[in-house]
Design a protein around this motif. Structure first.
Motif, short mmCIF file in Angstrom:
data_model
loop_
_atom_site.label_atom_id
_atom_site.label_comp_id
_atom_site.label_asym_id
_atom_site.label_seq_id
_atom_site.Cartn_x
_atom_site.Cartn_y
_atom_site.Cartn_z
N ASN A 157 0.81 -1.23 0.00
CA ASN A 157 0.00 0.00 0.00
C ASN A 157 0.83 1.27 0.00
OD1 ASN A 157 -2.44 -1.39 -0.05
ND2 ASN A 157 -2.46 -1.60 2.16
N MET A 158 1.83 1.30 -0.85
CA MET A 158 2.64 2.50 -1.01
C MET A 158 2.08 3.32 -2.17
SD MET A 158 6.50 1.10 -0.52
CE MET A 158 7.14 2.77 -0.62
N THR A 159 2.66 4.47 -2.39
CA THR A 159 2.34 5.29 -3.55
C THR A 159 3.66 5.74 -4.15
OG1 THR A 159 0.30 6.10 -2.55
CG2 THR A 159 1.23 7.40 -4.36
N TRP A 160 3.90 5.37 -5.40
CA TRP A 160 5.06 5.94 -6.09
C TRP A 160 4.66 7.32 -6.58
CZ3 TRP A 160 8.44 3.35 -4.04
CH2 TRP A 160 8.63 1.99 -4.16
N PRO A 161 5.53 8.31 -6.42
CA PRO A 161 5.16 9.68 -6.79
C PRO A 161 5.07 9.87 -8.30
CG PRO A 161 7.46 9.59 -6.17
CD PRO A 161 6.90 8.21 -5.90
N CYS A 162 4.38 10.94 -8.70
CA CYS A 162 4.34 11.26 -10.12
C CYS A 162 5.72 11.77 -10.54
CB CYS A 162 3.26 12.30 -10.43
SG CYS A 162 3.49 13.89 -9.64
N VAL A 163 6.05 11.52 -11.80
CA VAL A 163 7.33 11.97 -12.36
C VAL A 163 7.00 12.70 -13.65
CG1 VAL A 163 9.66 11.29 -13.04
CG2 VAL A 163 8.38 9.85 -11.43
N PRO A 164 6.66 14.00 -13.56
CA PRO A 164 6.20 14.75 -14.73
C PRO A 164 7.19 14.71 -15.89
CG PRO A 164 5.89 16.03 -12.73
CD PRO A 164 6.67 14.81 -12.34
N GLU A 165 8.48 14.78 -15.60
CA GLU A 165 9.47 14.80 -16.69
C GLU A 165 9.48 13.49 -17.48
OE1 GLU A 165 11.97 14.02 -12.86
OE2 GLU A 165 10.14 15.07 -13.41
N LEU A 166 8.92 12.43 -16.91
CA LEU A 166 8.82 11.15 -17.63
C LEU A 166 7.39 10.87 -18.07
CD1 LEU A 166 11.14 8.90 -15.41
CD2 LEU A 166 11.71 10.05 -17.57
N GLY A 167 6.48 11.80 -17.77
CA GLY A 167 5.07 11.60 -18.13
C GLY A 167 4.38 10.53 -17.30
N LEU A 168 4.85 10.33 -16.06
CA LEU A 168 4.30 9.28 -15.20
C LEU A 168 3.46 9.90 -14.08
CD1 LEU A 168 7.51 7.09 -14.87
CD2 LEU A 168 5.50 6.61 -16.28
N GLU A 169 2.24 9.39 -13.91
CA GLU A 169 1.38 9.84 -12.82
C GLU A 169 1.67 9.03 -11.57
OE1 GLU A 169 -2.68 9.86 -14.00
OE2 GLU A 169 -2.29 11.01 -15.82
N GLN A 170 1.06 9.43 -10.45
CA GLN A 170 1.20 8.65 -9.23
C GLN A 170 0.76 7.22 -9.48
OE1 GLN A 170 -1.04 10.41 -6.04
NE2 GLN A 170 0.81 11.25 -5.11
N GLU A 171 1.39 6.28 -8.77
CA GLU A 171 1.04 4.87 -8.90
C GLU A 171 0.68 4.32 -7.53
OE1 GLU A 171 -0.20 1.75 -10.07
OE2 GLU A 171 0.98 2.49 -11.76
N HIS A 172 -0.54 3.80 -7.39
CA HIS A 172 -1.00 3.25 -6.12
C HIS A 172 -1.06 1.72 -6.18
CE1 HIS A 172 -2.17 7.25 -4.80
NE2 HIS A 172 -2.73 7.41 -5.97
N LYS A 173 -1.62 1.19 -7.24
CA LYS A 173 -1.89 -0.25 -7.31
C LYS A 173 -0.61 -1.08 -7.36
CE LYS A 173 -4.55 -3.71 -9.78
NZ LYS A 173 -5.49 -3.99 -10.87
N TYR A 174 0.36 -0.65 -8.13
CA TYR A 174 1.60 -1.42 -8.31
C TYR A 174 2.76 -0.68 -7.64
CZ TYR A 174 -1.25 -3.75 -11.81
OH TYR A 174 -2.25 -4.43 -12.45
N ALA A 175 2.69 -0.56 -6.33
CA ALA A 175 3.74 0.15 -5.61
C ALA A 175 4.05 -0.60 -4.31
CB ALA A 175 3.32 1.58 -5.31
N GLU A 176 5.09 -1.38 -4.33
CA GLU A 176 5.56 -2.09 -3.15
C GLU A 176 7.07 -2.03 -3.13
OE1 GLU A 176 4.06 -6.08 -3.52
OE2 GLU A 176 2.18 -5.54 -2.55
N LEU A 177 7.62 -2.15 -1.94
CA LEU A 177 9.06 -2.17 -1.79
C LEU A 177 9.43 -3.37 -0.93
CD1 LEU A 177 11.62 0.41 -1.62
CD2 LEU A 177 11.51 -1.03 0.39
N GLN A 178 10.46 -4.08 -1.33
CA GLN A 178 10.87 -5.29 -0.63
C GLN A 178 12.38 -5.30 -0.44
OE1 GLN A 178 9.86 -8.77 -2.88
NE2 GLN A 178 10.59 -10.18 -1.33
N ILE A 179 12.82 -5.62 0.77
CA ILE A 179 14.24 -5.84 1.05
C ILE A 179 14.41 -7.33 1.30
CG2 ILE A 179 16.19 -5.33 2.55
CD1 ILE A 179 14.79 -2.70 3.29
#
Length: 197
Positions: free
Chosen positions: A126-148
């Protein structure tokens, strides 16, 4: 990306009282959002901060006990753990040992304890990857996980290794976002995209 495990506090051993990590809110620093900083914070922990938002209750450690000795050591280290057998018969190995983690401090402690027992991973849901305007990418909620993944190069920690790996889970084909996130924490992509879960 492959990382080297390090401590999660600053050189003086101080932790932020809010996020329990070496971050921008240590005494004598500015008071703003908690962003882990300093040479001792890992790319994985810094990636959680870059992620923009996450739900603290949706973080857990998962270790796979493959022997009775591993199971005894894990349950002694984590008495609050939930156990689930994945053997053919109930009570057979492997056994999943799952521990809920709410703070960066709990993550740091769990990693320090667990890494000496067997390969394991910590996963933030349940993370949110931020939007990256310079790459044309909006925020991402559904596919945002981090694993160590500690002592492993795969997401299921099936093959032990001396190194640790950070996996940034994202939408299939979203390689530019992953490279951007890695660059924000001073890391580089170590290998090609893999199919996750």
């Amino acid at each position: 990306m492959i990382i080297e495990f390090s401590t999660l506090c600053d050189r003086e051993g101080r932790l932020c009282p809010r996020c329990h990590h070496a971050c921008s809110n240590l005494p004598g620093t500015s008071s703003g959002p908690c962003y882990p900083t300093g040479p001792s914070s890992t790319p994985g922990i810094r990636s959680v901060a870059i992620g923009g938002s996450y739900v603290p209750t949706d973080c857990y450690l998962d270790a796979w006990a493959r022997t009775e000795a591993d199971l005894e050591r894990l349950t002694a280290a984590f008495p609050e753990a939930r156990l689930k057998s994945f053997g053919k018969e109930s009570g057979e190995f492997p056994v999943s040992v799952t521990v809920s983690l709410r703070t960066f401090g709990q993550v740091a402690d769990a990693l320090r304890i667990g890494v000496g027992i067997c390969p394991l991973y910590v996963l933030w849901h349940n993370m949110t990857w931020p939007c990256v305007p310079e790459l044309g990418l909006e925020q991402e909620h559904k596919y945002a996980e981090l694993q160590i993944a500690c002592n492993s190069h795969d997401i299921f920690c099936e093959t032990p290794t001396p190194e640790h790996t950070v996996f940034l889970h994202s939408r299939h084909g979203d390689d530019e976002r992953v490279a951007w996130l890695a660059s924000k924490v001073g890391a580089q992509i170590a290998g090609p995209s893999e199919l996750g879960w």
